[in-house]
Design a protein around this motif. Sequence first.
Motif, mmCIF file in Angstrom:
data_model
loop_
_atom_site.group_PDB
_atom_site.id
_atom_site.type_symbol
_atom_site.label_atom_id
_atom_site.label_comp_id
_atom_site.label_asym_id
_atom_site.label_seq_id
_atom_site.Cartn_x
_atom_site.Cartn_y
_atom_site.Cartn_z
ATOM 1 N N UNK A 168 0.861 -1.186 0.000
ATOM 2 C CA UNK A 168 0.000 0.000 0.000
ATOM 3 C C UNK A 168 0.896 1.234 0.000
ATOM 4 N N UNK A 169 0.290 2.393 -0.263
ATOM 5 C CA UNK A 169 1.056 3.638 -0.260
ATOM 6 C C UNK A 169 1.650 3.914 1.121
ATOM 7 N N UNK A 170 1.008 3.412 2.170
ATOM 8 C CA UNK A 170 1.524 3.623 3.525
ATOM 9 C C UNK A 170 2.890 2.973 3.729
ATOM 10 N N UNK A 171 3.181 1.936 2.941
ATOM 11 C CA UNK A 171 4.470 1.250 3.061
ATOM 12 C C UNK A 171 5.633 2.117 2.593
ATOM 13 N N UNK A 172 5.321 3.216 1.914
ATOM 14 C CA UNK A 172 6.367 4.120 1.438
ATOM 15 C C UNK A 172 6.795 5.113 2.510
ATOM 16 N N UNK A 173 5.965 5.274 3.529
ATOM 17 C CA UNK A 173 6.262 6.262 4.557
ATOM 18 C C UNK A 173 7.539 5.901 5.322
ATOM 19 N N UNK A 174 8.405 6.878 5.452
ATOM 20 C CA UNK A 174 9.655 6.682 6.176
ATOM 21 C C UNK A 174 10.734 5.978 5.380
ATOM 22 N N UNK A 175 10.422 5.584 4.147
ATOM 23 C CA UNK A 175 11.382 4.852 3.321
ATOM 24 C C UNK A 175 12.447 5.806 2.791
ATOM 25 N N UNK A 176 13.707 5.459 2.963
ATOM 26 C CA UNK A 176 14.803 6.243 2.396
ATOM 27 C C UNK A 176 15.117 5.664 1.012
ATOM 28 N N UNK A 177 14.806 6.423 -0.019
ATOM 29 C CA UNK A 177 14.926 5.912 -1.385
ATOM 30 C C UNK A 177 15.742 6.840 -2.258
ATOM 31 N N UNK A 178 16.690 6.267 -2.966
ATOM 32 C CA UNK A 178 17.430 7.038 -3.961
ATOM 33 C C UNK A 178 16.520 7.213 -5.161
ATOM 34 N N UNK A 179 16.081 8.448 -5.403
ATOM 35 C CA UNK A 179 15.244 8.761 -6.549
ATOM 36 C C UNK A 179 15.326 10.261 -6.808
#
Length: 366
Positions: A168-179
């Motif tokens: 879900x979109x909530x799984x993206x919260x707090x994620x450190x992503x190179x983009x």
Amino acid sequence: MDRRSFLKNAGIGAGAVAATGALAAPAIAQSTTDMVIVSTWPRDFPGLGISAQRLAARIGELTEGRLNVQYFAAGERVGAFDSFDEVASGNAQAYIGADYYWKGKHPAWAYFTSVPFGLTYAEMDAWIKFGGGQELWDELADGFGLQNFAAGNTGVQMGGWFNKEIETADDLKGLKMRIPGLGGDVMAKLGASPVSLPGGQIYENLVSGAIDATEWVGPWNDYFMKFYEAAKYYYYPGMHEPGSQLAFGCNKSWLMKLSKTDQQIIKAACMEENAVQMAETNANNGIYLDKLINEHGVELKKFSDEIYDSFGEASESVFEEVVAHSDLAKRTHESFAKSRSEIGRWMLLADTGYTEQRNRVLGITV
């Protein structure tokens, strides 16, 4: 990682040396102009790096040595993200890279690489050449003393590598992503922490846990980065870069001092590489996707419609901020959006309509 063997296997380094050595005596006798090209890509890196080296060698070859081309990969003369300033200042004559790296200087730069829910390769090519894109690019670049040309494309990119499933979109919260680019701004709207890193630094940060996820390009390029050693979930399709246009940015003052012939040769070499790199990428991505799955246990995942809807909502918020920046940003976005609608409707009918039916009849699946 040692990537020098890739260039040797491709014969690019040897070819460039051979081309220089084979110049006829009259060509050597005529005056030459030094041309330093810096790049945002690592040396000998499959896909992006080799494409840049091939273009640099091709310019020297086509000008028959009138341009004495010296190519420097990322970190060899300046850092990857210092390439723009190196050329704008006149310390180097050209860079090869992705213009969305410069969005901090002006957000319109992002549109000339790729933006979320943007243009595919075919659509980008049409916009740049016939939809007013090049004229807007020229206007933007001129403000920084540059002249830019399309010089490669990596097509629709993968959504990225993740060390956990994204359900879900909530799984993206707090994620450190190179983009990088506006795609990073979209992720920030959804609670992730976007990180901008040059290609040569991504692997070490992913393995160390400094970042939790990364996007890069696609299976061919990603295979050699060995991201699968730290992240097993490989998501598609990437909303952030559906047709990543690469750029050849020239110092305009230097370029205008060249003969009309050599100016046109540089432009023609860029157009040639623009087509070659896309073909090369398409030819290799399927092969290396199989290797990632079958040899390294990578799990191929598709973003859900709910997640994609969240991407869409966040991207509209990002675009509102871009349009508010300046008149040029507003006109660039409006031109892009117009072409996306007009060309996109035709692509839906033609390319998408045909490939969906072809793949259904032949049983071609992911």
